[in-house]
Write an enzyme that holds these catalytic residues in place. Structure first.
Site, PDB file in Angstrom:
ATOM      1  N   CYS A   1     -11.093 -26.554  12.593  1.00 38.89           N
ATOM      2  CA  CYS A   1      -9.981 -25.913  11.868  1.00 38.89           C
ATOM      3  C   CYS A   1      -8.928 -26.959  11.484  1.00 38.89           C
ATOM      4  O   CYS A   1      -8.625 -27.862  12.259  1.00 38.89           O
ATOM      5  CB  CYS A   1      -9.353 -24.828  12.734  1.00 38.89           C
ATOM      6  SG  CYS A   1      -7.991 -23.962  11.922  1.00 38.89           S
TER       7      CYS A   1
ATOM      8  N   ASP B   1      -7.169  -6.997   2.779  1.00 34.54           N
ATOM      9  CA  ASP B   1      -6.002  -7.141   3.639  1.00 34.54           C
ATOM     10  C   ASP B   1      -6.361  -6.564   4.984  1.00 34.54           C
ATOM     11  O   ASP B   1      -7.208  -5.662   5.068  1.00 34.54           O
ATOM     12  CB  ASP B   1      -4.798  -6.386   3.068  1.00 34.54           C
ATOM     13  CG  ASP B   1      -4.902  -4.900   3.331  1.00 34.54           C
ATOM     14  OD1 ASP B   1      -4.392  -4.446   4.373  1.00 34.54           O
ATOM     15  OD2 ASP B   1      -5.524  -4.175   2.520  1.00 34.54           O
TER      16      ASP B   1
ATOM     17  N   GLY C   1     -10.116   4.592   3.079  1.00 35.06           N
ATOM     18  CA  GLY C   1     -10.587   5.704   3.865  1.00 35.06           C
ATOM     19  C   GLY C   1     -11.605   5.356   4.910  1.00 35.06           C
ATOM     20  O   GLY C   1     -11.733   4.211   5.330  1.00 35.06           O
TER      21      GLY C   1
ATOM     22  N   GLN D   1     -11.683   7.342  -2.428  1.00 34.77           N
ATOM     23  CA  GLN D   1     -11.991   7.946  -1.128  1.00 34.77           C
ATOM     24  C   GLN D   1     -13.397   8.558  -1.175  1.00 34.77           C
ATOM     25  O   GLN D   1     -14.167   8.252  -2.069  1.00 34.77           O
ATOM     26  CB  GLN D   1     -10.930   9.019  -0.807  1.00 34.77           C
ATOM     27  CG  GLN D   1      -9.538   8.442  -0.594  1.00 34.77           C
ATOM     28  CD  GLN D   1      -9.380   7.741   0.748  1.00 34.77           C
ATOM     29  OE1 GLN D   1     -10.270   7.781   1.609  1.00 34.77           O
ATOM     30  NE2 GLN D   1      -8.247   7.071   0.940  1.00 34.77           N
TER      31      GLN D   1
ATOM     32  N   CYS E   1      -4.064 -26.187  15.251  1.00 33.37           N
ATOM     33  CA  CYS E   1      -5.207 -26.969  15.739  1.00 33.37           C
ATOM     34  C   CYS E   1      -4.998 -28.473  15.581  1.00 33.37           C
ATOM     35  O   CYS E   1      -5.571 -29.257  16.326  1.00 33.37           O
ATOM     36  CB  CYS E   1      -6.480 -26.528  15.027  1.00 33.37           C
ATOM     37  SG  CYS E   1      -7.018 -24.889  15.565  1.00 33.37           S
TER      38      CYS E   1
ATOM     39  N   ASP F   1       0.857  -1.186   0.000  1.00 33.17           N
ATOM     40  CA  ASP F   1       0.000   0.000   0.000  1.00 33.17           C
ATOM     41  C   ASP F   1       0.891   1.233   0.000  1.00 33.17           C
ATOM     42  O   ASP F   1       2.070   1.165   0.299  1.00 33.17           O
ATOM     43  CB  ASP F   1      -1.055  -0.033   1.101  1.00 33.17           C
ATOM     44  CG  ASP F   1      -0.476  -0.009   2.488  1.00 33.17           C
ATOM     45  OD1 ASP F   1       0.740   0.170   2.617  1.00 33.17           O
ATOM     46  OD2 ASP F   1      -1.246  -0.175   3.439  1.00 33.17           O
ATOM     47  N   SER F   2       0.312   2.358  -0.396  1.00 34.27           N
ATOM     48  CA  SER F   2       1.122   3.509  -0.807  1.00 34.27           C
ATOM     49  C   SER F   2       1.822   4.216   0.335  1.00 34.27           C
ATOM     50  O   SER F   2       2.711   5.023   0.106  1.00 34.27           O
ATOM     51  CB  SER F   2       0.227   4.519  -1.516  1.00 34.27           C
ATOM     52  OG  SER F   2      -0.648   5.111  -0.573  1.00 34.27           O
TER      53      SER F   2
ATOM     54  N   HIS G   1      -3.041 -19.963  13.384  1.00 36.02           N
ATOM     55  CA  HIS G   1      -4.472 -20.300  13.439  1.00 36.02           C
ATOM     56  C   HIS G   1      -5.344 -19.169  12.898  1.00 36.02           C
ATOM     57  O   HIS G   1      -6.213 -19.395  12.044  1.00 36.02           O
ATOM     58  CB  HIS G   1      -4.917 -20.648  14.862  1.00 36.02           C
ATOM     59  CG  HIS G   1      -6.404 -20.692  14.972  1.00 36.02           C
ATOM     60  ND1 HIS G   1      -7.151 -21.758  14.514  1.00 36.02           N
ATOM     61  CD2 HIS G   1      -7.301 -19.756  15.394  1.00 36.02           C
ATOM     62  CE1 HIS G   1      -8.441 -21.483  14.669  1.00 36.02           C
ATOM     63  NE2 HIS G   1      -8.552 -20.281  15.202  1.00 36.02           N
TER      64      HIS G   1
ATOM     65  N   CYS H   1      -5.737 -26.112  10.607  1.00 37.18           N
ATOM     66  CA  CYS H   1      -4.410 -25.484  10.613  1.00 37.18           C
ATOM     67  C   CYS H   1      -3.406 -26.321  11.403  1.00 37.18           C
ATOM     68  O   CYS H   1      -3.774 -27.227  12.147  1.00 37.18           O
ATOM     69  CB  CYS H   1      -4.486 -24.065  11.178  1.00 37.18           C
ATOM     70  SG  CYS H   1      -4.434 -23.946  12.975  1.00 37.18           S
TER      71      CYS H   1
END
Ligand SMILES: [Zn+2]
Length: 413
Positions: free
Chosen positions: A341, A303, A256, A224, A346, A95-96, A372, A343
């Site tokens: 789960c 994200d 934003g 924005q 777990c 990201d910027s 997890h 993972c």
């Protein structure tokens, strides 16, 4: 569009803006919708890149502001780019830096958590914090949170920094406002973001030509406009049509000030206007219930630092909701965090062990809890993608929300 980057839609939901697709980058593909874990400083804190791959992460997102300050973008350039530098065999995004730089100015914690009704002022500074950033029409001057040194980001510098960092997808430099800003200020900021959007295209084109030996980097514009319908729609219309130096944006980020209650409405306003055939990223949103809202309103990628940040405080997700492993209730609980789960944590560790390592402040606690939580969020969005393909997204959403006990105020740290 340059070589090596494309987006293709393979399935559309009949009842909403949701879609299934594939983003192709020079470092690999992302099957969408997808959650992209965050490694702010080119590391997902406490977790190896191999583990991120094993838990299903398709791409990682780092932050241009942090990498600019340390180690410096020239180091990443010399290393062969972000992915190679951090030993990540897959697509990367930066990201910027606009959000981080500007949040120094107003001291806001997290845009989504803000209460729009409390007060609205352009001079709000959280908790007596010194104002560390000043914005003008050309760019932003800010003080490093590391050593207090002064720096300046302009649209051109943000593009130069992100080209040196070398992620597959980069973002235009924008002015990120808060819900506290006045309507008048939002208008001024939007005009500035529009002008910066043109300058980002010009500099991106120049750098792409100059650095033609490097893998192509896709540039996403950022929409924005805070909570205002007319401003959001204008920003979407303007950025969708924006061309300069004979190029246009490869995709779009929605950023934003986003109030939780109006998140879906705002994303829908914007995505009904933006071109269907380009990918849409929702910046910084990652609470489970918010991911459904994003997907059904046409978001392809997300994200958020939330999953890893709360993991380090012993908060973990389950299909029934969130809980804290440090709580005494788990001292003798020999079940996994979530028995549904798959993972690594777990399938190998109990709540009692995790309780023990959190209480003892052992480093492995962060590693296991982060694995997890990241798996949980990545898999949840993967399950949405599969449900869209199977035609049962709405049943899946109802089932999930029926079980998931969302405690108010817990989802936005
Ligand atoms: Zn798990």
């Amino acid at each position: 569009m340059g070589s090596g980057f494309s987006y293709e839609i393979s399935h559309r939901d009949e009842k909403s803006l949701a879609r299934v697709g594939t983003i192709s980058t020079p470092h690999g593909q992302i099957q969408t919708p997808a959650f992209i874990p965050v490694g702010t400083k080119a590391t997902v804190k406490s977790v190896l890149p191999e583990s991120m791959r094993d838990l299903g992460a398709q791409a990682l997102l780092a932050n241009a502001y942090h990498l600019y300050l340390q180690p410096g973008p020239d180091i990443l350039d010399e290393a062969g780019g972000l992915a190679k530098f951090m030993n990540w065999d897959g697509p990367t995004i930066t990201d910027s830096g606009g959000f981080q730089v500007l949040s120094l100015g107003v001291g806001f914690k997290k845009v989504l958590a803000m209460d729009a009704k409390t007060f609205r002022s352009d001079e709000v500074i959280a908790g007596n914090k010194e104002r560390l950033a000043h914005v003008d029409d050309e760019g932003v001057t800010f003080k490093s949170h590391l050593d207090g040194s002064m720096h300046r980001f302009t649209p051109e510098i943000s593009m130069q920094v992100q080209h040196q960092i070398g992620a597959d997808i980069i973002f235009a430099f924008d002015e990120c406002t808060t819900l506290h800003n006045t309507r008048r200020y939002q208008e001024v900021a939007m005009q500035r973001t529009y002008n910066w959007g043109l300058r980002c295209l010009d500099e991106h084109k120049r750098l792409t030509d100059v650095r033609s030996d490097k893998p192509y980097q896709a540039l996403f514009g950022v929409i924005q406009g805070a909570q205002y319908e007319d401003l959001r729609k204008k920003a979407a219309t303007d950025f969708a049509a924006m061309t300069s130096s004979d190029i246009s944006y490869d995709g779009f980020g929605i950023g934003g000030a986003l109030d939780k209650d109006s998140l879906g409405t705002i994303v829908k306003w914007v995505n009904e206007i933006l071109p269907e055939n380009k990918p849409k990223h929702l910046l910084g949103i990652g609470a489970p219930e918010d991911l459904f809202v994003g997907v059904e309103n046409g978001i392809d990628t997300f994200d958020c630092v939330l999953a890893s940040r709360i993991a380090r405080t012993s908060a973990v997700y389950t299909m029934e909701g969130r809980f804290n492993l440090s709580n005494a209730a788990y001292k003798r609980d020999f079940n996994p965090i979530d028995d549904e789960c798959d993972c690594y944590t777990c399938t190998h560790y109990t709540r009692a062990y995790l309780h023990h390592v959190f209480r003892g402040k052992e480093i492995i606690a962060a590693t296991l809890a982060t694995i997890h939580n990241e798996r949980y969020i990545v898999r949840l969005v993967d399950q949405m993608r599969q449900a869209l393909l199977d035609g049962n997204f709405w049943d899946m959403k109802a089932d999930f929300l029926g079980r998931y006990k969302h405690k108010s105020g817990q989802s936005n740290d």
